[in-house]
Design a protein around this motif. Structure first.
Motif, PDB file in Angstrom:
ATOM      1  N   ALA A   1      -2.636  -2.914  -8.308  1.00 41.55           N
ATOM      2  CA  ALA A   1      -2.890  -4.160  -9.045  1.00 41.55           C
ATOM      3  C   ALA A   1      -3.844  -5.073  -8.278  1.00 41.55           C
TER       4      ALA A   1
ATOM      5  N   TYR B   1       9.589  -0.664   4.109  1.00 43.61           N
ATOM      6  CA  TYR B   1       9.185   0.013   5.357  1.00 43.61           C
ATOM      7  C   TYR B   1       8.644  -1.021   6.345  1.00 43.61           C
TER       8      TYR B   1
ATOM      9  N   SER C   1       0.815  -1.220   0.000  1.00 47.28           N
ATOM     10  CA  SER C   1       0.000   0.000   0.000  1.00 47.28           C
ATOM     11  C   SER C   1       0.847   1.267   0.000  1.00 47.28           C
TER      12      SER C   1
ATOM     13  N   SER D   1       1.417 -10.023   1.587  1.00 49.26           N
ATOM     14  CA  SER D   1       1.935 -10.352   0.258  1.00 49.26           C
ATOM     15  C   SER D   1       2.690 -11.677   0.296  1.00 49.26           C
TER      16      SER D   1
ATOM     17  N   GLU E   1       0.144 -14.503   0.558  1.00 48.13           N
ATOM     18  CA  GLU E   1      -0.579 -14.665  -0.715  1.00 48.13           C
ATOM     19  C   GLU E   1       0.297 -15.367  -1.754  1.00 48.13           C
TER      20      GLU E   1
HETATM   21  N1  UDP Z   1      -2.327  -4.988  -2.701  1.00 47.40           N
HETATM   22  C1  UDP Z   1      -3.026  -5.069  -3.880  1.00 47.40           C
HETATM   23  N2  UDP Z   1      -2.596  -4.313  -4.928  1.00 47.40           N
HETATM   24  C2  UDP Z   1      -1.512  -3.493  -4.875  1.00 47.40           C
HETATM   25  C3  UDP Z   1      -0.805  -3.436  -3.654  1.00 47.40           C
HETATM   26  C4  UDP Z   1      -1.229  -4.196  -2.596  1.00 47.40           C
HETATM   27  O1  UDP Z   1      -4.010  -5.808  -3.990  1.00 47.40           O
HETATM   28  O2  UDP Z   1      -1.186  -2.869  -5.883  1.00 47.40           O
HETATM   29  C5  UDP Z   1      -2.803  -5.801  -1.545  1.00 47.40           C
HETATM   30  C6  UDP Z   1      -2.027  -7.093  -1.385  1.00 47.40           C
HETATM   31  O3  UDP Z   1      -2.638  -8.147  -2.096  1.00 47.40           O
HETATM   32  C7  UDP Z   1      -2.072  -7.316   0.120  1.00 47.40           C
HETATM   33  C8  UDP Z   1      -2.151  -5.914   0.682  1.00 47.40           C
HETATM   34  O4  UDP Z   1      -2.601  -5.069  -0.360  1.00 47.40           O
HETATM   35  O5  UDP Z   1      -3.232  -8.034   0.497  1.00 47.40           O
HETATM   36  C9  UDP Z   1      -0.800  -5.422   1.164  1.00 47.40           C
HETATM   37  O6  UDP Z   1      -0.537  -6.005   2.397  1.00 47.40           O
HETATM   38  P1  UDP Z   1       0.932  -6.300   2.874  1.00 47.40           P
HETATM   39  O7  UDP Z   1       0.855  -6.840   4.264  1.00 47.40           O
HETATM   40  O8  UDP Z   1       1.636  -7.159   1.903  1.00 47.40           O
HETATM   41  O9  UDP Z   1       1.653  -4.912   2.816  1.00 47.40           O
HETATM   42  P2  UDP Z   1       1.267  -3.448   3.375  1.00 47.40           P
HETATM   43  O10 UDP Z   1       0.461  -2.797   2.333  1.00 47.40           O
HETATM   44  O11 UDP Z   1       0.521  -3.642   4.671  1.00 47.40           O
HETATM   45  O12 UDP Z   1       2.592  -2.831   3.525  1.00 47.40           O
END
Ligand code: UDP
Length: 473
Positions: free
Chosen positions: A346, A385, A282, A368, A371
């Protein structure tokens, strides 16, 4: 039939709300004796909104209700950019009285007995409210078990040393939840924070020990070392209940929907395991020089790619880049037409599920990682980060489940990762018969088994619900 109501307190912020609600749904699906009240702490920046996810769950499940807590004046916005951990800890803490009032007026007065509070890892201060009310409390830890071990290690170390970690010249740390000693470069930035982030996390680590249970979004087979490192009488029982993944992802609307369809259509036209996917969570974003190096590295690797590009913004969320022709190397877009696609946000879960994806360059956010493992896609690590450096270290060094691109990169360091490093890691990531790919495939199967009947997380969730129902007031 004995029943129980649970009070969930997610910390503000979309990703924590989503994973907490995902867990709430799991509990309700598993045991129809449970009901849940979610106390929503409104975002510190946006005015109180009834989020669409909250609305849809509230409308579809009669055993979940939402209570929006009154809006509280947040700490100064500057603190958010200096130490997000301190900002969130202070903001959450300022809701204690509202949480107590809501429970007394809306939960304890109702007919169902209260089985306990389930508090997000950043809402550990709410364990005090549980004590005041004489009810049980459970921490819902959205990171992994090894990092939970790091959080427990912080107060122990602090009692000996009395200060934050100094810098990269500190010695390696012996943290029981990691197989290897952890170099300072793999520690999260909060470990070095003099602005309150470090001490907030020390306090959280201390508080966790006062809870009645720790619920972690992981599974035993993945983190057996970390889980086994927890000493039974010193910490509350740990329940590993993951991986909890929203496999459907969020439904896009309008332009997003059209773009998502275009991405999936493009992937349909690519050969199996031929595309490397780059996506950085995010908050992940890069400046223009770094984007150029990534573009060159991808081109030099010769692999097809799907790249989620987001541009760094000084004091706000990253944005989708509008002027890529000007930012990327001259002719890059033209030359890579057909073999590469660039997008903004995405549909990550859908993308990772696609047969065309052969590798994932990831910031190593825990969701991530889960997943990607679920879908058997190996990762090349590029932490940015939060606790991503420790996640990357664990995946590469402790578990042998990822290819090393970077382990110690961090936002704000000014480091430029060069095209050659990116090219080398992408080539290694995309190898068809690598040991890492084999291990990831095996772990993928284990992750799917963990959550079905007979699996470790399934059993753990069952034990947890029994404890919650048996110990209510
Ligand atoms: N995500 C997504 N599309 C993007 C970026 C992130 O769908 O372009 C989703 C990803 O599938 C995950 C979440 O956002 O479920 C990100 O969570 P993560 O714990 O990996 O990282 P954070 O965003 O908390 O740093």
């Amino acid at each position: 039939m004995k029943r129980a109501e649970l009070v969930f307190i997610p910390s503000p912020g979309m990703s924590h709300l989503v994973s907490t609600l995902e867990f709430a749904k799991r509990l309700l699906d598993r045991d129809d004796r449970l009901s849940i009240t979610v106390l929503v702490i409104n975002s510190p920046f946006a005015p109180a909104t009834n989020h669409s996810l909250v609305q849809s769950i509230a409308a579809s499940d009669t055993r979940v209700r939402f209570i929006h807590l009154p809006q509280v004046h947040p700490p100064p916005k500057e603190l958010f950019f200096v130490s997000v951990e301190k900002f969130v800890a202070d903001f959450v803490e300022s809701h204690k009285a509202h949480v107590k009032d809501a429970i007394i007026n809306h939960v304890l007065s109702a007919s169902l007995p209260l089985g306990g509070l389930v508090v997000d890892m950043f809402c550990a201060s709410m364990i005090d409210v549980a004590h005041e009310l004489g009810v049980r409390s459970y921490v819902f830890f959205t990171g992994n078990a090894a990092f939970f071990g790091f959080m427990l290690y912080l107060p122990t170390r602090h009692d000996q040393v009395g200060m934050e970690f100094r810098d990269q010249t500190d010695p390696e740390s012996v943290i029981p939840s990691y197989v290897n000693t952890v170099p300072p470069g793999a520690l999260p930035s909060l470990a070095f924070s003099k602005e309150g982030g470090y001490i907030s996390m020390v306090n959280h680590g201390r508080k966790f020990k006062e809870a009645d249970g720790i619920i972690i979004n992981t599974f035993y087979e993945l983190e057996s070392h970390a889980v086994s490192s927890f000493v039974e009488d010193e910490i509350p029982p740990v329940y590993t209940v993951g991986p909890m993944i929203d496999l459907k992802g969020k439904t896009p609307s309008g332009n997003d929907q059209a773009k998502h369809q275009e991405i999936m259509k493009w992937l349909d036209d690519q050969p199996p395991l031929s595309v490397v996917f780059l996506c950085f969570g995010s908050w992940g974003s890069f400046g223009e020089s770094q984007l150029k190096e990534i573009a060159l590295g991808l081109e030099q690797s010769g692999h097809r790619f799907l790249w989620s590009v987001r541009l760094a913004s000084k004091d706000d969320m990253p944005t989708d880049a509008q002027n890529l022709e000007e930012i990327l190397p001259p002719g890059f877009l033209e030359r890579t037409k057909g073999i590469g696609m660039i997008c903004g946000w995405a549909p990550q879960v859908e993308v990772l599920a696609h047969v065309a994806i052969g590798g994932f360059v990831s910031h190593c956010g825990w969701n991530s990682i889960l997943e990607s493992l679920w879908h058997g896609v190996p990762i090349a690590t590029w932490p940015i980060y939060a606790e991503q450096q420790t996640n990357a270290f664990q995946m590469v060094k402790d578990l042998g489940l990822a290819v090393e691109l970077k382990l110690d990169y961090r936002v704000g360091s000014g480091e430029l990762v060069m095209a050659e490093e990116i090219e080398k890691a992408v080539k290694s990531l995309m190898e068809a018969d690598s040991e890492v790919r084999k291990r990831v495939k095996e772990m993928s199967e284990k992750s799917r088994k963990a959550v079905i009947e007979g699996g470790s997380s399934y059993a753990s969730l069952g034990r947890l619900t029994e404890v919650m129902i048996a110990n209510n007031i």
